[in-house]
Motif scaffolding. Structure first.
Motif, PDB file in Angstrom:
ATOM      1  N   THR A 190       0.823  -1.212   0.000  1.00  0.00           N
ATOM      2  CA  THR A 190       0.000   0.000   0.000  1.00  0.00           C
ATOM      3  C   THR A 190       0.851   1.253   0.000  1.00  0.00           C
ATOM      4  OG1 THR A 190      -1.708  -1.179   1.228  1.00  0.00           O
ATOM      5  CG2 THR A 190      -1.852   1.222   1.197  1.00  0.00           C
ATOM      6  N   GLY A 191       0.573   2.148  -0.944  1.00  0.00           N
ATOM      7  CA  GLY A 191       1.310   3.397  -1.022  1.00  0.00           C
ATOM      8  C   GLY A 191       0.487   4.496  -1.653  1.00  0.00           C
ATOM      9  N   TYR A 192       0.969   5.726  -1.485  1.00  0.00           N
ATOM     10  CA  TYR A 192       0.284   6.917  -1.969  1.00  0.00           C
ATOM     11  C   TYR A 192       1.280   7.834  -2.657  1.00  0.00           C
ATOM     12  CZ  TYR A 192      -3.142   5.423   1.531  1.00  0.00           C
ATOM     13  OH  TYR A 192      -4.033   4.705   2.266  1.00  0.00           O
ATOM     14  N   ILE A 193       0.803   8.543  -3.673  1.00  0.00           N
ATOM     15  CA  ILE A 193       1.559   9.628  -4.299  1.00  0.00           C
ATOM     16  C   ILE A 193       0.673  10.856  -4.255  1.00  0.00           C
ATOM     17  CG2 ILE A 193       2.649  10.509  -6.396  1.00  0.00           C
ATOM     18  CD1 ILE A 193       3.280   7.639  -7.180  1.00  0.00           C
ATOM     19  N   LEU A 194       1.223  11.951  -3.747  1.00  0.00           N
ATOM     20  CA  LEU A 194       0.499  13.211  -3.619  1.00  0.00           C
ATOM     21  C   LEU A 194       0.942  14.152  -4.721  1.00  0.00           C
ATOM     22  CD1 LEU A 194      -1.348  15.097  -1.909  1.00  0.00           C
ATOM     23  CD2 LEU A 194       0.729  15.746  -0.656  1.00  0.00           C
ATOM     24  N   GLY A 195      -0.009  14.724  -5.420  1.00  0.00           N
ATOM     25  CA  GLY A 195       0.280  15.726  -6.436  1.00  0.00           C
ATOM     26  C   GLY A 195       0.134  17.126  -5.872  1.00  0.00           C
ATOM     27  N   SER A 196       0.701  18.107  -6.538  1.00  0.00           N
ATOM     28  CA  SER A 196       0.753  19.462  -6.004  1.00  0.00           C
ATOM     29  C   SER A 196      -0.611  20.135  -5.912  1.00  0.00           C
ATOM     30  CB  SER A 196       1.697  20.324  -6.844  1.00  0.00           C
ATOM     31  OG  SER A 196       1.221  20.401  -8.176  1.00  0.00           O
ATOM     32  N   ASN A 197      -1.589  19.721  -6.692  1.00  0.00           N
ATOM     33  CA  ASN A 197      -2.900  20.368  -6.658  1.00  0.00           C
ATOM     34  C   ASN A 197      -3.981  19.495  -6.030  1.00  0.00           C
ATOM     35  OD1 ASN A 197      -1.533  21.899  -9.103  1.00  0.00           O
ATOM     36  ND2 ASN A 197      -3.116  23.174  -8.205  1.00  0.00           N
ATOM     37  N   GLY A 198      -3.633  18.753  -5.003  1.00  0.00           N
ATOM     38  CA  GLY A 198      -4.623  17.987  -4.285  1.00  0.00           C
ATOM     39  C   GLY A 198      -4.955  16.645  -4.888  1.00  0.00           C
ATOM     40  N   TYR A 199      -4.237  16.235  -5.910  1.00  0.00           N
ATOM     41  CA  TYR A 199      -4.449  14.907  -6.471  1.00  0.00           C
ATOM     42  C   TYR A 199      -3.777  13.876  -5.571  1.00  0.00           C
ATOM     43  CZ  TYR A 199      -5.639  17.359 -10.775  1.00  0.00           C
ATOM     44  OH  TYR A 199      -6.209  18.180 -11.694  1.00  0.00           O
ATOM     45  N   LEU A 200      -4.436  12.756  -5.393  1.00  0.00           N
ATOM     46  CA  LEU A 200      -3.886  11.678  -4.593  1.00  0.00           C
ATOM     47  C   LEU A 200      -4.143  10.379  -5.337  1.00  0.00           C
ATOM     48  CD1 LEU A 200      -2.616  10.910  -1.806  1.00  0.00           C
ATOM     49  CD2 LEU A 200      -4.948  10.438  -1.054  1.00  0.00           C
ATOM     50  N   ILE A 201      -3.096   9.599  -5.541  1.00  0.00           N
ATOM     51  CA  ILE A 201      -3.281   8.283  -6.128  1.00  0.00           C
ATOM     52  C   ILE A 201      -2.785   7.248  -5.130  1.00  0.00           C
ATOM     53  CG2 ILE A 201      -3.280   9.037  -8.524  1.00  0.00           C
ATOM     54  CD1 ILE A 201      -0.404   8.167  -8.770  1.00  0.00           C
ATOM     55  N   LYS A 202      -3.442   6.095  -5.150  1.00  0.00           N
ATOM     56  CA  LYS A 202      -3.199   5.060  -4.149  1.00  0.00           C
ATOM     57  C   LYS A 202      -3.060   3.711  -4.839  1.00  0.00           C
ATOM     58  CE  LYS A 202      -5.528   2.916  -0.173  1.00  0.00           C
ATOM     59  NZ  LYS A 202      -6.717   2.976   0.685  1.00  0.00           N
ATOM     60  N   THR A 203      -2.144   2.906  -4.335  1.00  0.00           N
ATOM     61  CA  THR A 203      -2.018   1.526  -4.781  1.00  0.00           C
ATOM     62  C   THR A 203      -2.208   0.602  -3.599  1.00  0.00           C
ATOM     63  OG1 THR A 203      -0.635  -0.095  -5.928  1.00  0.00           O
ATOM     64  CG2 THR A 203       0.507   1.473  -4.496  1.00  0.00           C
ATOM     65  N   THR A 204      -2.814  -0.535  -3.842  1.00  0.00           N
ATOM     66  CA  THR A 204      -2.958  -1.567  -2.812  1.00  0.00           C
ATOM     67  C   THR A 204      -2.500  -2.919  -3.348  1.00  0.00           C
ATOM     68  OG1 THR A 204      -5.266  -1.918  -3.453  1.00  0.00           O
ATOM     69  CG2 THR A 204      -4.852  -0.406  -1.610  1.00  0.00           C
TER      70      THR A 204
END
Length: 195
Positions: free
Chosen positions: A38-52
Motif C-alpha cells: 500500500t502506497g500513496y503519491i500526492l500531487g501538487s494540486n490535491g491529487y492523490l493516487i493510491k495503490t494496494t
C-alpha cells in the motif's frame, strides 16, 4: 553501477520497475508507502493516487472537490485508514492560509483543520494520531515544527538548521535533521528534544 552483462546500467540491489505509470501529469510532491503493498503519491494540486497491489495499479482521488486553489506539499499515513495531507489554499484576494487534511477511511473522505497563516510544511510525519513533525520552510529560514495534539497547533523546535535544507529523514520513530557546520541532529521523542 554494474554493467558487466552489457545491458542497461544497473545499481546492485535495485531493479527497474516496468509497470506503466499513466499519472505523469500529477506533479508529485510526496510519496508515502506503508508497506510493500500500500502506497500513496500526492500531487501538487490535491491529487492523490493510491495503490494496494504493489504499485501494479493505481486509483485516483481528490482531497477537494475543486482542488484548483490548493497547493499540497506533504503527507503522512500512519496506517491503512488514517493519514494527513498539508496544503496551502490561495483565496481570490491573493491571501494564503494553511490546511491540514485528515482521513480516517484510507483517503475516501477528508476533514480540514484551518490555520490563520500558511505554514510551508515539507517532509511531514505523524507517528500516531497525536504526534507529528514537519519542516517549515520560510524566507527567513528552515524550522522544525512539532505537534502533540493531532495538528491543532504546531510548536517550533529550537534548532539551528542549514537554510538550504528542506527535508527531515526518518527511521521508524527516529528523526534526523541536518544543521549548520555539518551537524546532524537526532530526535527519538517525536521532535521534542534533539541531540
Amino acid at each position: 553501477i554494474d554493467n558487466s552483462d552489457n545491458s542497461n546500467a544497473k545499481v546492485k540491489g535495485w531493479e527497474i520497475d516496468s509497470i506503466a505509470f499513466a499519472y505523469n501529469w500529477i506533479s508529485p510532491t510526496d510519496v508515502d508507502f506503508l508497506n510493500s503493498i500500500t502506497g500513496y503519491i500526492l500531487g501538487s494540486n490535491g491529487y492523490l493516487i493510491k495503490t494496494t497491489d504493489y504499485a501494479k495499479s493505481w486509483s485516483q482521488s481528490f482531497i477537494e472537490k475543486d482542488s484548483s486553489g490548493v497547493m499540497t506539499s506533504t503527507m503522512s499515513f500512519i496506517n491503512d485508514s488514517t493519514g494527513y495531507i498539508y496544503g496551502t489554499w490561495n483565496v481570490l484576494n491573493g491571501d494564503f492560509y494553511g490546511i491540514l487534511y485528515k482521513t480516517v477511511d484510507g483517503g475516501n473522505h477528508w476533514t480540514k483543520q484551518y490555520y490563520d497563516s500558511a505554514y510551508h510544511l515539507l517532509s511531514m510525519k505523524f507517528f500516531d494520531s497525536m504526534h507529528g513533525i514537519a519542516m517549515n520552510w520560510v524566507n527567513s529560514g528552515t524550522y522544525v515544527m512539532t505537534t502533540a495534539n493531532g495538528g491543532l497547533t504546531w510548536e517550533t523546535a529550537n534548532l539551528t538548521l542549514d537554510q538550504s535544507f528542506n527535508r527531515l529523514f526518518y527511521l521508524g520513530e527516529i528523526c534526523y535533521a541536518t544543521g549548520t557546520n555539518q551537524r546532524i541532529f537526532k530526535s527519538v521523542d517525536h521532535g521534542c528534544s534533539w541531540s
